[in-house]
Design a protein around this motif. Sequence first.
Motif, short mmCIF file in Angstrom:
data_model
loop_
_atom_site.label_atom_id
_atom_site.label_comp_id
_atom_site.label_asym_id
_atom_site.label_seq_id
_atom_site.Cartn_x
_atom_site.Cartn_y
_atom_site.Cartn_z
N GLN A 106 0.75 -1.27 0.03
CA GLN A 106 -0.06 0.03 -0.12
C GLN A 106 1.02 1.27 -0.13
OE1 GLN A 106 -2.17 1.17 3.65
NE2 GLN A 106 -4.04 0.76 2.23
N ASP A 107 1.99 1.20 0.81
CA ASP A 107 3.01 2.30 0.70
C ASP A 107 3.49 2.76 -0.49
OD1 ASP A 107 2.07 2.75 3.31
OD2 ASP A 107 3.96 1.82 4.40
N VAL A 108 3.75 1.56 -1.18
CA VAL A 108 4.65 1.75 -2.27
C VAL A 108 3.58 2.21 -3.58
CG1 VAL A 108 5.62 0.51 -4.31
CG2 VAL A 108 6.41 -0.13 -1.94
N VAL A 109 2.45 1.58 -3.55
CA VAL A 109 1.42 2.05 -4.58
C VAL A 109 1.10 3.41 -4.38
CG1 VAL A 109 -0.96 1.76 -5.25
CG2 VAL A 109 0.46 -0.44 -4.91
N ILE A 110 0.92 3.91 -3.03
CA ILE A 110 0.39 5.39 -2.80
C ILE A 110 1.64 6.22 -3.52
CG2 ILE A 110 0.03 7.00 -1.10
CD1 ILE A 110 -1.52 5.03 0.50
N ALA A 111 2.83 6.04 -3.03
CA ALA A 111 3.93 6.84 -3.45
C ALA A 111 4.08 6.84 -5.09
CB ALA A 111 5.29 6.33 -2.95
N VAL A 112 3.95 5.62 -5.59
CA VAL A 112 4.19 5.46 -7.06
C VAL A 112 2.88 5.96 -7.96
CG1 VAL A 112 4.91 3.85 -8.76
CG2 VAL A 112 6.09 3.92 -6.59
N THR A 113 1.88 5.39 -7.62
CA THR A 113 0.56 5.46 -8.26
C THR A 113 -0.37 5.90 -7.30
OG1 THR A 113 1.48 3.71 -9.52
CG2 THR A 113 -0.87 4.08 -9.96
N PRO A 114 -0.47 7.06 -6.99
CA PRO A 114 -1.41 7.72 -5.88
C PRO A 114 -2.92 7.68 -6.28
CG PRO A 114 -0.13 9.43 -6.75
CD PRO A 114 0.51 8.30 -7.06
N GLU A 115 -2.88 7.43 -7.73
CA GLU A 115 -4.46 7.62 -8.17
C GLU A 115 -5.11 6.24 -8.27
OE1 GLU A 115 -1.53 7.10 -11.60
OE2 GLU A 115 -1.62 8.54 -10.02
N MET A 116 -4.24 5.42 -7.93
CA MET A 116 -5.01 3.95 -8.07
C MET A 116 -6.23 3.76 -7.26
SD MET A 116 -3.15 0.17 -7.42
CE MET A 116 -2.25 0.13 -8.91
N PRO A 117 -7.12 3.40 -7.65
CA PRO A 117 -8.64 3.19 -6.81
C PRO A 117 -8.15 2.13 -5.99
CG PRO A 117 -9.04 2.71 -9.35
CD PRO A 117 -7.47 2.88 -9.14
N ALA A 118 -8.90 2.20 -4.64
CA ALA A 118 -8.65 1.36 -3.47
C ALA A 118 -8.70 -0.04 -3.87
CB ALA A 118 -9.65 1.94 -2.32
N GLY A 119 -9.86 -0.34 -4.68
CA GLY A 119 -10.06 -1.94 -5.06
C GLY A 119 -8.95 -2.55 -5.70
N LYS A 120 -8.36 -1.54 -6.76
CA LYS A 120 -7.15 -2.20 -7.45
C LYS A 120 -6.13 -2.51 -6.43
CE LYS A 120 -8.07 -2.66 -11.88
NZ LYS A 120 -7.73 -4.09 -12.32
N MET A 121 -6.17 -1.42 -5.60
CA MET A 121 -4.78 -1.65 -4.58
C MET A 121 -5.09 -2.64 -3.62
SD MET A 121 -3.46 1.34 -1.67
CE MET A 121 -3.81 2.60 -2.69
N ALA A 122 -6.13 -3.12 -3.23
CA ALA A 122 -6.41 -4.27 -2.49
C ALA A 122 -6.21 -5.54 -3.35
CB ALA A 122 -7.83 -4.19 -2.04
N GLU A 123 -6.32 -5.69 -4.42
CA GLU A 123 -6.18 -6.67 -5.59
C GLU A 123 -4.85 -7.15 -5.37
OE1 GLU A 123 -7.27 -7.25 -10.09
OE2 GLU A 123 -9.01 -6.64 -8.94
N LEU A 124 -4.01 -6.05 -5.92
CA LEU A 124 -2.42 -5.95 -5.85
C LEU A 124 -1.87 -6.50 -4.73
CD1 LEU A 124 -0.02 -5.44 -7.63
CD2 LEU A 124 -0.20 -3.05 -6.66
N GLU A 125 -2.44 -6.08 -3.35
CA GLU A 125 -2.00 -6.37 -2.23
C GLU A 125 -2.03 -7.85 -1.99
OE1 GLU A 125 -4.04 -3.99 0.84
OE2 GLU A 125 -3.04 -2.13 0.08
N LYS A 126 -3.36 -8.26 -2.18
CA LYS A 126 -3.76 -9.68 -2.15
C LYS A 126 -2.89 -10.74 -2.89
CE LYS A 126 -7.74 -12.87 -2.58
NZ LYS A 126 -9.11 -13.05 -2.78
N GLY A 127 -2.67 -10.27 -4.36
CA GLY A 127 -1.83 -10.92 -5.32
C GLY A 127 -0.32 -10.99 -4.92
N ILE A 128 0.24 -10.00 -4.38
CA ILE A 128 1.42 -9.94 -3.96
C ILE A 128 1.67 -10.92 -2.60
CG2 ILE A 128 3.41 -8.71 -2.70
CD1 ILE A 128 2.49 -6.30 -4.71
#
Length: 143
Positions: A106-128
């Motif tokens: 989450q910290d990396v996504v917010i720093a690199v892609t702050p516009e990413m929707p929360a749902g996509k971020m949660a999906e990425l977190e789960k996948g990693i």
Amino acid sequence: MTTPSHADRLRLAKLVIHRRRELGWHKVDAAKAAGLTHTTYMRAETGQPVRDVTYAAIEKAFAWAPGACHAVLDGLEEAPLAGDISGGARFAPAINIDETARKAVQDVVIAVTPEMPAGKMAELEKGIVEMLRQRGVIPPEGE
């Protein structure tokens, strides 16, 4: 760290056996709690060489501090529990690795892609987290 001697591994093996018995577990129970095969767990209990990920799994299952196995291999007489102080150093408490990994993503996504929707971020977190679990970095869910 240098390669541990057979005597160092046997000293750790005695502590592993003692802790397992302290917890009231059979060997199979300990292996399951650590997310290891019985064969791999028995390598640690008999003083045979094992990978660092095996030591980490045993530490977590036994509520030992991260790095406790290596501390014993380096000469510490007892395996410190998470949060213990030994030799003037406080060992880190056990962490919720899933939550730590999710927060890091989450910290990396917010720093690199702050516009990413929360749902996509949660999906990425789960996948990693799942990928880390498959590679043995994070133990199987529920352990």
